[in-house]
Design an enzyme around this catalytic site. Structure first.
Site, mmCIF file in Angstrom:
data_model
loop_
_atom_site.group_PDB
_atom_site.id
_atom_site.type_symbol
_atom_site.label_atom_id
_atom_site.label_comp_id
_atom_site.label_asym_id
_atom_site.label_seq_id
_atom_site.Cartn_x
_atom_site.Cartn_y
_atom_site.Cartn_z
ATOM 1 N N HIS A 263 0.998 -1.367 0.340
ATOM 2 C CA HIS A 263 0.327 0.653 -0.571
ATOM 3 C C HIS A 263 0.850 1.554 0.276
ATOM 4 O O HIS A 263 0.788 2.405 -0.929
ATOM 5 C CB HIS A 263 -0.960 0.226 0.800
ATOM 6 C CG HIS A 263 -2.219 -0.582 1.255
ATOM 7 N ND1 HIS A 263 -1.979 -2.370 1.530
ATOM 8 C CD2 HIS A 263 -3.480 -0.961 0.580
ATOM 9 C CE1 HIS A 263 -3.392 -2.841 1.410
ATOM 10 N NE2 HIS A 263 -4.083 -1.772 0.588
ATOM 11 N N HIS A 369 -6.037 -2.078 8.379
ATOM 12 C CA HIS A 369 -6.245 -2.151 6.712
ATOM 13 C C HIS A 369 -5.362 -0.827 6.474
ATOM 14 O O HIS A 369 -6.180 0.291 5.775
ATOM 15 C CB HIS A 369 -7.111 -2.579 5.971
ATOM 16 C CG HIS A 369 -6.516 -2.807 5.255
ATOM 17 N ND1 HIS A 369 -6.927 -4.035 4.411
ATOM 18 C CD2 HIS A 369 -6.616 -2.086 4.043
ATOM 19 C CE1 HIS A 369 -6.482 -4.327 3.123
ATOM 20 N NE2 HIS A 369 -6.581 -2.524 2.556
ATOM 21 N N HIS A 450 -9.096 5.927 1.560
ATOM 22 C CA HIS A 450 -7.276 5.906 1.265
ATOM 23 C C HIS A 450 -6.932 7.381 1.578
ATOM 24 O O HIS A 450 -7.629 7.905 0.997
ATOM 25 C CB HIS A 450 -7.139 4.973 0.249
ATOM 26 C CG HIS A 450 -7.990 3.653 -0.491
ATOM 27 N ND1 HIS A 450 -9.265 3.118 0.541
ATOM 28 C CD2 HIS A 450 -7.052 2.823 -0.241
ATOM 29 C CE1 HIS A 450 -8.826 1.617 0.124
ATOM 30 N NE2 HIS A 450 -7.980 1.596 -0.169
#
Length: 599
Positions: A263, A369, A450
């Site tokens: 990520h 996450h 995000h």
């Protein structure tokens, strides 16, 4: 036939030897093509970037170099200066932006011995090969240019699309239920497009990724540009640093007690790199030895030495399940399962879930996450996006939470005074429920978001609000979902937050709904916002969420790339990018400034 004496033969051979030494022996050394003024044209000089080339110097001393790759048809030319040090760095003139499967015309201008010179080179390139696998209908994602304003036509956009094939890491195949995120492996699909939608660069998937080698496998993600104009990304058990020409400047493993990087890999203002990773052999609150999942931040110096780390299990509440309970089980990034679209899990499911890269509470499950990390030099802190907490969080060097941008539901007493209070432009407190619904206002929190990035030039933070689990629930009508690019102004002293800009809710609606991935990022050079709705249409047109029909549209996705002048809601650029393989999804986009990369 006249026979030479042994002495005469020796003299002849000595003469040949002397002559050969004086003129040098080239053997099979490639020589410059007849009529060309510099050296040899070397295609793909570092084997990692097939649409690059290098014109070697062949003994010439040159400076003041500029390169122009001429446009094909009515496309976009690419022109850039090359610094003298860059010429010496690569040992020649670096050529970027060649068209694939084309005899390109490239003009090089330079100065040599005080004289200005120019020459047109013809450079043939191979066709695109970013890897081939099951369920493909095109060799690369397909672009559709909607609109580009004149002052944005020089833009180059880096796009990240990764896909699986049958050659994924064998160690993952043999341990498909292994804890942690080990099983995440994919073929890299990095490429750069111009504003005509043409691919002008792509990463060779066969050289930077090795599915048969643990440390060569992994899911290439989180590409960012360094201050020197190079590329950095994270890939499984390591991270890579490469020039735009494909020269690998660093290929390093994560520090010894860490694993499963994905990520984010980003260079900070302090010169160090921040990477989102996990921990090996971690002792959780039940006394079990587990591999943690996407819940550690590590800070490394330029040599890859560990400088600091943040263990979010010790900093946040890894038992909070408010956001996890609201997730669409069919779109749990990165696990996408159309059979579970529209469904939610129970608290019992989360508490009893097997250990591994699946939603659940506690260390050893995917409770946090974290999908982005940024550094705020103003107070030596990090800002992160925790998708599975639907929260943007700022944490200091002392490992203490400074503030949390999130709905208040589920946060324990320990964190209540860290929750930001939403206010309007005049500083008036807004009336928001514990589930984050703020009535009679345009303010909204972010949900399964995000890329929370600091914008020091504006004193704000940009976040991509994916929108799943909005108000901690699933809507009755799946088509009511939407995603947003949003900008907030946080007052650290007053612990308040104001929403100052958004795009996507009204303008795109369900068309732009991207349940996973995506990005929004401020661009200083044009005072603009670049957004990438990377996974819109994830569940296909065959009935929508919760009623998936397996037809020829199921699994196709579209990414929507837009760039706005600051504060505006009408895009200056819109380019759609359609997937070329079933379940292949866009990840992120970046603006690439080639002049910075040739310094």
């Amino acid at each position: 036939m006249m026979k030479l004496s042994r002495i005469a033969m020796t003299l002849v051979l000595m003469g040949l030897s002397s002559q050969a030494t004086a003129s040098s022996v080239d053997g099979l050394l490639m020589k410059p093509a007849r009529g060309t003024p510099l050296g040899v044209v070397i295609n793909n000089p570092y084997e990692n970037a097939p649409l690059t080339a290098l014109v070697s110097l062949h003994g010439h001393n040159i400076n003041d170099v500029t390169v122009k790759v001429h446009a094909r048809n009515n496309g976009v030319p690419i022109e850039y200066p090359v610094s003298d040090t860059k010429v010496m760095e690569d040992g020649g003139v670096p050529i970027f932006g060649l068209y694939p499967d084309h005899l390109n015309t490239v003009t090089i201008d330079w100065t040599e011995a005080g004289e200005k010179k120019t020459f047109d080179y013809k450079i043939l390139t191979p066709d695109i090969d970013m890897g081939f696998g099951q369920g493909m209908w095109a060799k690369a994602p397909i672009t559709d240019v909607h609109y580009v304003a004149d002052d944005f036509k020089d833009r180059l956009y880096f796009l990240s699309w990764n896909s699986k094939d049958a050659k994924n890491a064998q160690i993952a195949h043999n341990n498909n239920t292994a804890p942690g995120a080990l099983a995440w492996d994919a073929t890299p699909g990095f490429f750069i497009i111009d504003t005509a939608g043409e691919i002008r660069w792509y990463l060779n998937p066969y050289t930077t990724h090795d599915p048969e080698y643990l440390n060569g496998a992994g899911y290439p993600m989180g590409m960012n540009v360094t201050k020197d104009g190079d590329m950095i990304w994270v890939q499984g058990q390591g991270w890579k640093h490469m020039s735009i020409m494909g020269k690998m400047l660093g290929d390093r493993l994560l520090p010894g007690d860490f694993q499963d990087g994905s990520h984010e890999a980003i260079e900070a203002a302090n010169g160090n790199y921040f990477i989102r990773a996990a921990r090996k052999n971690y002792r959780n609150d039940k006394g079990l030895l587990v591999n943690s999942v996407r819940d550690h931040i590590i800070e490394l110096d330029k040599n890859g030495k560990l400088v600091d780390f943040w263990d979010l299990n010790q900093i946040l509440d890894n038992q909070r399940d408010a956001a996890l309970l609201s997730l669409d089980s069919g779109a749990v990034c990165l696990n996408v399962d159309l059979d579970k679209a529209g469904h939610k899990v129970s608290a019992e499911d989360l508490a009893d879930a097997p250990y591994g890269d699946i939603p659940g509470v506690g260390a050893g499950r995917n409770w946090a996450h974290v999908n982005s990390v940024d550094y705020d030099a103003k107070d030596d802190s990090i800002v992160l996006s925790s998708r599975h907490q639907s929260a943007v969080i700022k944490i200091g060097r002392d490992k203490k939470v400074k503030w949390i941008l999130s709905a208040s539901e589920g946060w324990s007493e320990k964190y209540q005074d860290k929750l930001l209070t939403p206010v309007d432009a005049k500083g008036n407190k807004l009336n928001c429920s514990s589930k984050g619904e703020c009535k009679d206002t345009n303010f909204d929190f972010t949900w399964t978001q995000h890329t929370a990035y600091v914008v020091p030039q504006k004193g704000t933070i940009t976040v991509f609000d994916n929108g799943d689990g909005r108000y901690l629930e699933q809507p009755a009508i799946p088509m009511a979902k939407y995603s947003r690019s949003v900008e907030y102004k946080v007052n650290d002293k007053d612990m308040t937050v104001q929403q100052v800009w958004e795009y996507g809710k009204e303008e795109l609606g369900y068309e732009g709904y991207s349940p996973i991935t995506s990005i929004v990022k401020y661009q200083e050079d044009k005072d603009s916002m670049m957004s990438y709705y990377a996974s819109s249409g994830l569940f296909g047109a065959g009935g929508g969420l919760g009623n998936v029909k397996w037809d020829d549209t199921t699994g196709k996705t579209k990414s929507i790339l837009v760039e706005h002048r600051y504060g505006e809601t009408k895009p200056a650029v819109r380019i759609d990018v359609d997937s070329n393989q079933i379940f292949k999804t866009g990840y992120r986009a970046q603006v690439i400034k080639i002049a910075d990369m040739m310094k």
